[in-house]
Design a protein around this motif. Structure first.
Motif, PDB file in Angstrom:
ATOM      1  N   GLN A  97      -6.106   7.658   2.784  1.00  0.00           N
ATOM      2  CA  GLN A  97      -5.885   9.058   3.295  1.00  0.00           C
ATOM      3  C   GLN A  97      -4.567   8.916   3.206  1.00  0.00           C
ATOM      4  OE1 GLN A  97      -7.841   8.886   6.968  1.00  0.00           O
ATOM      5  NE2 GLN A  97      -9.632   9.805   6.216  1.00  0.00           N
ATOM      6  N   HIS A  98      -3.800   7.940   3.406  1.00  0.00           N
ATOM      7  CA  HIS A  98      -2.405   7.959   3.838  1.00  0.00           C
ATOM      8  C   HIS A  98      -1.618   8.035   2.375  1.00  0.00           C
ATOM      9  CE1 HIS A  98       1.444   5.618   4.445  1.00  0.00           C
ATOM     10  NE2 HIS A  98       1.757   6.545   5.439  1.00  0.00           N
TER      11      HIS A  98
ATOM     12  N   HIS B 131     -10.464   0.743   7.700  1.00  0.00           N
ATOM     13  CA  HIS B 131      -8.974   0.648   7.316  1.00  0.00           C
ATOM     14  C   HIS B 131      -8.423   1.154   5.941  1.00  0.00           C
ATOM     15  CE1 HIS B 131      -4.795  -0.205   8.759  1.00  0.00           C
ATOM     16  NE2 HIS B 131      -4.583  -1.308   7.742  1.00  0.00           N
TER      17      HIS B 131
ATOM     18  N   VAL C 112     -10.533  12.285  -0.386  1.00  0.00           N
ATOM     19  CA  VAL C 112     -11.196  11.053  -0.162  1.00  0.00           C
ATOM     20  C   VAL C 112     -12.512  11.533   0.924  1.00  0.00           C
ATOM     21  CG1 VAL C 112     -10.978   8.941   1.228  1.00  0.00           C
ATOM     22  CG2 VAL C 112      -8.896  10.014   0.014  1.00  0.00           C
TER      23      VAL C 112
ATOM     24  N   TRP D  90       0.806  -1.359  -0.047  1.00  0.00           N
ATOM     25  CA  TRP D  90       0.233  -0.009  -0.024  1.00  0.00           C
ATOM     26  C   TRP D  90       0.769   1.335  -0.040  1.00  0.00           C
ATOM     27  CZ3 TRP D  90       0.744  -3.350   4.056  1.00  0.00           C
ATOM     28  CH2 TRP D  90       1.201  -2.801   5.170  1.00  0.00           C
TER      29      TRP D  90
ATOM     30  N   ILE E 228     -10.191   3.264   4.234  1.00  0.00           N
ATOM     31  CA  ILE E 228     -10.167   4.810   4.518  1.00  0.00           C
ATOM     32  C   ILE E 228      -8.919   5.551   4.739  1.00  0.00           C
ATOM     33  CG2 ILE E 228     -11.198   6.902   5.527  1.00  0.00           C
ATOM     34  CD1 ILE E 228     -13.956   5.289   5.725  1.00  0.00           C
ATOM     35  N   ARG E 229      -8.453   4.802   5.948  1.00  0.00           N
ATOM     36  CA  ARG E 229      -7.061   5.117   6.316  1.00  0.00           C
ATOM     37  C   ARG E 229      -5.939   5.119   5.273  1.00  0.00           C
ATOM     38  NH1 ARG E 229      -7.438   1.531  11.063  1.00  0.00           N
ATOM     39  NH2 ARG E 229      -7.878   2.872  12.892  1.00  0.00           N
ATOM     40  N   ARG E 230      -6.055   3.735   4.677  1.00  0.00           N
ATOM     41  CA  ARG E 230      -5.010   3.623   3.739  1.00  0.00           C
ATOM     42  C   ARG E 230      -5.166   4.579   2.375  1.00  0.00           C
ATOM     43  NH1 ARG E 230      -3.212  -2.351   4.026  1.00  0.00           N
ATOM     44  NH2 ARG E 230      -2.187  -2.405   5.804  1.00  0.00           N
TER      45      ARG E 230
END
Ligand SMILES: Cc1cc2nc3c(=O)[nH]c(=O)nc-3n(C[C@H](O)[C@H](O)[C@H](O)COP(=O)(O)O)c2cc1C
Ligand code: SF4
Ligand code: FES
Lengths: 250, 436
Positions: B137-138, B131, B164, B19, B133-135
Motif C-alpha cells: 500500500q505504501h 506487513h 492492492v 522497500w 500488505i502495508r509495504r
C-alpha cells in the motif's frame, strides 16, 4: 476456554468487545462506501469491506452483513455466502492477539505440531478458541491451526495478527503469549510492533497505518543466497558485482 | 555459462530501506519504465516473448504469448491482475519479494499494463501477510506521488490505476479463475474454461493474470534485453528464478539462480543437510508436485527435466525432508490441507479428498492391510483428471508419488501397528540422540 456464541447484541466481557450495540457507526459506513468506490464494479469491494466490518465490530456481525449488502445492492444471503467461504472471517470474536501456528507439513514436521500442542495446553484452549482472560491480563489471546503462510524457510512459523513470528520453539511460543497477555510490547521478527487484531484488519481492508517503514527489509533466511553471491562475486551476466556490503541481515 | 547464483530480483533485498522508492530508484529502479514507455506496446510484448520468460506461478506458460492473446479489438477495458496469493505449501518467494522490494513488482505492473493496454490493475495479495500488505500500500502511494501511476504517466498518454486487494484466506483463490471470482466479491470458485481470462476474465473483459515473480521479472528484461535474459537457463526454460529451500537443510532460504540448477548444488549452497542427516524426499515445486528422492539430486531444475523425472517444477518450492521424517505423516498432512481447501464445487474433489484423508489416517495408525494401499491408489485414479480444476490433481500428487517411492514405509506402518518414527526426531529442537 471461553465459549462465546454469536448471539446478537450481547456484550462480551473481553477487551476486544467494547461495543455493547452492534450498530455500525456512520464513519464506518462511510469507509465501507469508500472501499466499494475503489473498484470499477463496486461488488469487488466486498472482501475488504468484510475485513473492515471485523475491524469495527470484532467479528462478522449480522449488522455488518446487512450494511455491506445494502451498499452493494445484494441480499444478506449473498454476502453471508461469501463471508462463510473464507477462513479469515470470524463469526465468533477472537482475542486481541490471534495466534496462528502453522501445522502444514513442513512446519509440522520441523516442530509446529509440538508447538501447537504445548501452546494449546499452556493456554487451556483449542483450535479457534480464545484463552480465558486471567486476573491481571491486559489482553486476550486466541489460537488457530493455520496452513502454510509462505514463510517455510523460517519454519516452524507462528503468526500473530498476521505478522510473522519466525523460527519458533515451544518455549518461545509460550513466552510470546505470556508477553502478549501481560501487555508487553512485542515485535514481529520481520516487522513492526504488533498491533491488535482489529487494528490489523483495518490495514487489510486498505486503510494504511504508519508502520510500513518499521522492521527490516528482509529476514535472514531471505538473504542467504544473495549474501553467498556477494561473497563469491557471483552476478547475473553483465550486471557489475556490487562490492558494498550494506544493509541489514548481513 | 552464468554464475551459479544470479541475484536480480533478490539483489536489493538486504539494502537499507529497500522497500522505499528512494532506495529503489537509487539502485536504478524505474529506469526500465522510462525505456518501456519510449517503446511501442507491441515491442514490449515482443521483448517479453523473445526473452522466453515462462510463468513463475507454477504452470510455466510463456508470458509474452499470454499477453499476445489479449484481443486488442475487444471494446471492453483490459485488466491486469497480479496473483500474489502465494499459498501453495512450500512456496515462499513472492512474499519476501513484496516485503523487501514492492517497487520491483509495481514497476513490472506498470510496464505490463502498458503493454497490454490495461488502465486498471490489481494486486490480489493473500490476506494473512499484514506487513507485506502495508509495504505494498505504501509503495503504491509513493508510485502515485512520483507520477509513475495515475493519469498520463510521464506524458506517455497511458493511464493506470493500481489497487492492492487483500484476500481473506482460501488457497483456491490462487487458481486464476477462482481468483477472478474472488476479486469480483464472490466465493472463490474456479470457472469453466473456455472462455479463457484473456478473452473474458475480470468483469467478463480481457484479462491477463500473472504471478508476482513473472511480473517482477519484466523490468529486468526491458532494461537488459531479451537476449540477456535468455542467456541464462536451459534450452526451453530460460532465465533466472527464485528457488526456495526449506526444511532439513543447514541454512534454509531463498536462492536466485538460472533455471537448471540442481538440488545437489542448492543443498550445498544451503550448507548441506542438517547435522549428520540424509536427504530422504523433497518436493520440487510445492506440495502439489509429486515428491522426489535422493535419486533425483542431479535433475536439472527446469520445466522439462523435472517433468521427465515424473514431477513438476511448479513454484521451485523445495521442501527438504531427512530420514527422520515419516513420509506417511507428511502425505496425510498435505492431504488434510487439500481436503480443507477443496472449494466444494465438484464431487470428485470434495468427496474424494475426504475419503483420502480417512484412508490415509487409517494407514498411518497402522490399521488395514496392504490391499488398502491399492484402494487409495484407486481413489486417486478417480480424482486425477476428473475434477474441475488442478487443485485436485495436486492433491493426489504427493499420495501417488509417496506410494511409488516408499511403499515399504506404508507397509511398515501396518506391520508395526502404527508409525515407526519418533516425531520428535524430525523437529529442529530434537533432543540429542533422538533418531528415526
Ligand atoms: C489450486 C491452485 C492454486 C494456485 N495458487 C497460485 C498462487 O498462489 N500464486 C500463483 O501465482 N499462481 C497460483 N496458481 C496458478 C494460477 O492458476 C496461474 O496459473 C498463475 O497465476 C499464472 O501466472 P504465471 O503464468 O505468471 O505463472 C494456482 C493454481 C491452482 C490450481
Ligand atoms: S477440483 Fe476441488 S477445488 Fe477445484 S473446483 Fe473441484 S472442488 Fe473446487
Ligand atoms: S509450511 Fe509453515 S509456513 Fe510454509
Amino acid at each position: 476456554m471461553n465459549p462465546t456464541e454469536p448471539s446478537e447484541g450481547r456484550a462480551s466481557d473481553r477487551g476486544v468487545q467494547k461495543h455493547v450495540l452492534n450498530r455500525i457507526d456512520d464513519k464506518t459506513v462511510g469507509e465501507l462506501r469508500e472501499i466499494a468506490a475503489r473498484y470499477p464494479h463496486k461488488r469487488s469491494g466486498l472482501l475488504p469491506m468484510l475485513h473492515l466490518v471485523q475491524s469495527a465490530q470484532g467479528r462478522i456481525t449480522p449488522e455488518g452483513i446487512e450494511t455491506c449488502a445494502e451498499i452493494l445492492e445484494l441480499t444478506s444471503a449473498e454476502v453471508s455466502g461469501v463471508a462463510t467461504f473464507y477462513t479469515m472471517y470470524k463469526r465468533r470474536p477472537v482475542g486481541d492477539f490471534h495466534v496462528g501456528v502453522c501445522v502444514n507439513t513442513l512446519c509440522a514436521v520441523m516442530g509446529g505440531d509440538e508447538i501447537y500442542d504445548r501452546l494449546s495446553e499452556h493456554l487451556g484452549c483449542g483450535n479457534d478458541e480464545t484463552a480465558e482472560r486471567r486476573e491481571g491480563d491486559t489482553a486476550t489471546v486466541s489460537l488457530e491451526r493455520i496452513e502454510c503462510n509462505a514463510a517455510c524457510d523460517y519454519a516452524p512459523v507462528a503468526m500473530v495478527n498476521w505478522e510473522f513470528m519466525d523460527n519458533q520453539t515451544p518455549q518461545s511460543a509460550k513466552d510470546l503469549v505470556d508477553d502478549l497477555r501481560a501487555g508487553k510490547e512485542v515485535h514481529s521478527t520481520r516487522g513492526p510492533r504488533l498491533v491488535t487484531w482489529r487494528e490489523a484488519e483495518r490495514v487489510i481492508a486498505g486503510f494504511n497505518d504508519d508502520l510500513a517503514n518499521e522492521g527490516p527489509s528482509a529476514g535472514p533466511a531471505s538473504l542467504v543466497g544473495r549474501n553467498i553471491a556477494r561473497e563469491r562475486g557471483w552476478t547475473a551476466p553483465g550486471v557489475p558485482a556490487s562490492n558494498e556490503q550494506k544493509g541489514e541481515g548481513e | 555459462m552464468s554464475d551459479m547464483l544470479t541475484p536480480v530480483l533478490t539483489d536489493n533485498w538486504g539494502d537499507e530501506r529497500s522497500w522505499t522508492i528512494e532506495a529503489y530508484e537509487a539502485q536504478g529502479g524505474y529506469r526500465a519504465l522510462s525505456k518501456a514507455l519510449a517503446m511501442s506496446q507491441d515491442d514490449v510484448i515482443a521483448a517479453v516473448k523473445d526473452s522466453g520468460l515462462r510463468g513463475r506461478g507454477g504452470a510455466g506458460f510463456p508470458t509474452g504469448m499470454k499477453w499476445g492473446f489479449i484481443p486488442q479489438d475487444n471494446p471492453n477495458p483490459k485488466y491486469l491482475v497480479v496473483n500474489a496469493d502465494e499459498s501453495e505449501p512450500g512456496t515462499c518467494k513472492d512474499i519476501p519479494l513484496m516485503m523487501a522490494s514492492p517497487h520491483t513488482l509495481i514497476e513490472g505492473v506498470i510496464i505490463s499494463a502498458y503493454a497490454i493496454r490495461a488502465n486498471h490493475a490489481f494486486i490480489y495479495v493473500r490476506g494473512e501477510v499484514l506487513h507485506v500488505i502495508r509495504r505494498l500500500q505504501h509503495a503504491v502511494k509513493e508510485a502515485y506521488l512520483a507520477g509513475h501511476l495515475g493519469k498520463n504517466i510521464h506524458g506517455s498518454g497511458h493511464d493506470l490505476e493500481l489497487v492492492v486487494h487483500a484476500g481473506a484466506g482460501a488457497y483456491i483463490c490462487g487458481e486464476e479463475t477462482a481468483l477472478l471470482d474472488s476479486l469480483e466479491g464472490r466465493r472463490g470458485q474456479p470457472r469453466l474454461r473456455p472462455p479463457f481470462p484473456a478473452v473474458a476474465g475480470l468483469y467478463a473483459s480481457p484479462t491477463v493474470i500473472n504471478n508476482v515473480e513473472s511480473i517482477a521479472s519484466v523490468p529486468s528484461i526491458i532494461e537488459h534485453g531479451p537476449d540477456w535474459f535468455s542467456s541464462m537457463g536451459t534450452e526451453r526454460s530460460k532465465g533466472y528464478g527464485i528457488f526456495s529451500l526449506s526444511g532439513h537443510v543447514t541454512n534454509p532460504g531463498q536462492f536466485e539462480a538460472p533455471l537448471g540448477i540442481t538440488l545437489r548444488e542448492l543443498i550445498d549452497l544451503a550448507g548441506g543437510m542438517r547435522n549428520g542427516h540424509k536427504l530422504k524426499f523433497w518436493t520440487p515445486g510445492g506440495s502439489s508436485t509429486g515428491i522426489l528422492t535422493d535419486e533425483h539430486l542431479d535433475v536439472p531444475l527446469d520445466f522439462e527435466a523435472v517433468a521427465e523425472a515424473g514431477s513438476m517444477l511448479g513454484t521451485r518450492a523445495l521442501q527438504i525432508f531427512d530420514e527422520t521424517t515419516c513420509v506417511v505423516r507428511a502425505t496425510l498432512r498435505w492431504t488434510e490441507f487439500y481436503k480443507h481447501e477443496s472449494c466444494g464445487k465438484c464431487t470428485p474433489c470434495r468427496e474424494g479428498t475426504w475419503w483420502l484423508v480417512q484412508s490415509l489416517a487409517k494407514l498411518e495408525k497402522g490399521e488395514g492391510t496392504e490391499a488398502d494401499l491399492d484402494v487409495v491408489l484407486d481413489q486417486c485414479d478417480n480424482i486425477l483428471g476428473r475434477s474441475f480444476c488442478a487443485l485436485a490433481d495436486g492433491a493426489v500428487g504427493p499420495i501417488t508419488s509417496s506410494i511409488q517411492y516408499f511403499r515399504d514405509e506404508y507397509i511398515a506402518h501396518l506391520t508395526h501397528g502404527g508409525c515407526p518414527h519418533d516425531p520428535a526426531a524430525s523437529t529442529l529442537f530434537a533432543p540429542a540422540g533422538a533418531s528415526a
